[in-house]
Write a protein that holds these residues in place. Sequence first.
Motif, PDB file in Angstrom:
ATOM      1  N   UNK A  45     -45.201  76.659   8.968  1.00 29.11           N
ATOM      2  CA  UNK A  45     -45.914  77.413   8.362  1.00 29.11           C
ATOM      3  C   UNK A  45     -46.069  78.369   9.444  1.00 29.11           C
ATOM      4  N   UNK A  46     -46.469  79.632   8.903  1.00 29.53           N
ATOM      5  CA  UNK A  46     -46.107  80.480   9.619  1.00 29.53           C
ATOM      6  C   UNK A  46     -47.876  81.317  10.307  1.00 29.53           C
ATOM      7  N   UNK A  52     -56.086  83.900  12.064  1.00 32.90           N
ATOM      8  CA  UNK A  52     -56.171  82.989  12.091  1.00 32.90           C
ATOM      9  C   UNK A  52     -55.395  82.639  10.726  1.00 32.90           C
ATOM     10  N   UNK A  53     -54.789  83.727  10.049  1.00 33.06           N
ATOM     11  CA  UNK A  53     -54.479  83.422   8.741  1.00 33.06           C
ATOM     12  C   UNK A  53     -52.525  82.847   8.799  1.00 33.06           C
ATOM     13  N   UNK A  95     -47.439  83.215  14.771  1.00 34.33           N
ATOM     14  CA  UNK A  95     -46.590  82.177  15.893  1.00 34.33           C
ATOM     15  C   UNK A  95     -45.845  81.390  14.736  1.00 34.33           C
ATOM     16  N   UNK A  96     -45.850  79.860  15.162  1.00 37.01           N
ATOM     17  CA  UNK A  96     -45.283  78.852  13.536  1.00 37.01           C
ATOM     18  C   UNK A  96     -45.735  77.381  14.526  1.00 37.01           C
TER      19      UNK A  96
END
Length: 136
Positions: A45-46, A52-53, A95-96
């Motif tokens: 998940x990126x 925060x999306x 980030x991821x």
Amino acid sequence: MKKKIKMLILGIAVVGVLGGCSEADTVSENLSKSADSFQVQRRVVFFNGITDKYLLTVEGRCALNTESSKKLTVTCKIGKDKYKKHYLGLSDNVSYFVEQTDAKYEDAYHYKVLFRPEAIVPDIDLQTSSKSQHEE
């Protein structure tokens, strides 16, 4: 005498290296090797750290390449001998997170060494001359 001292020091070093590996370290290493061989289901998940999306999600039997701090390469196996590769740019606010979505059995006492045949044996194109009319 010097040989015996060198062997003793080498033996102590090997025991120290092997003794420093906990069960968790071994299992973690084995899971990483399994994931790099497309044997582990993952969700990557990126997200934007400021808003925060979620920006993107990649799911499947995926291997990650994190050698660069500015990009992440995600390669997923989508079928027998079929793969898709994604390049994702990272920034100070993107980030991821990688989640293993299925449990996988790993034996803490089993050590894995994975060889890629294509890395050991080069791809060779064999070309032979055809028979000439004189040889027949």
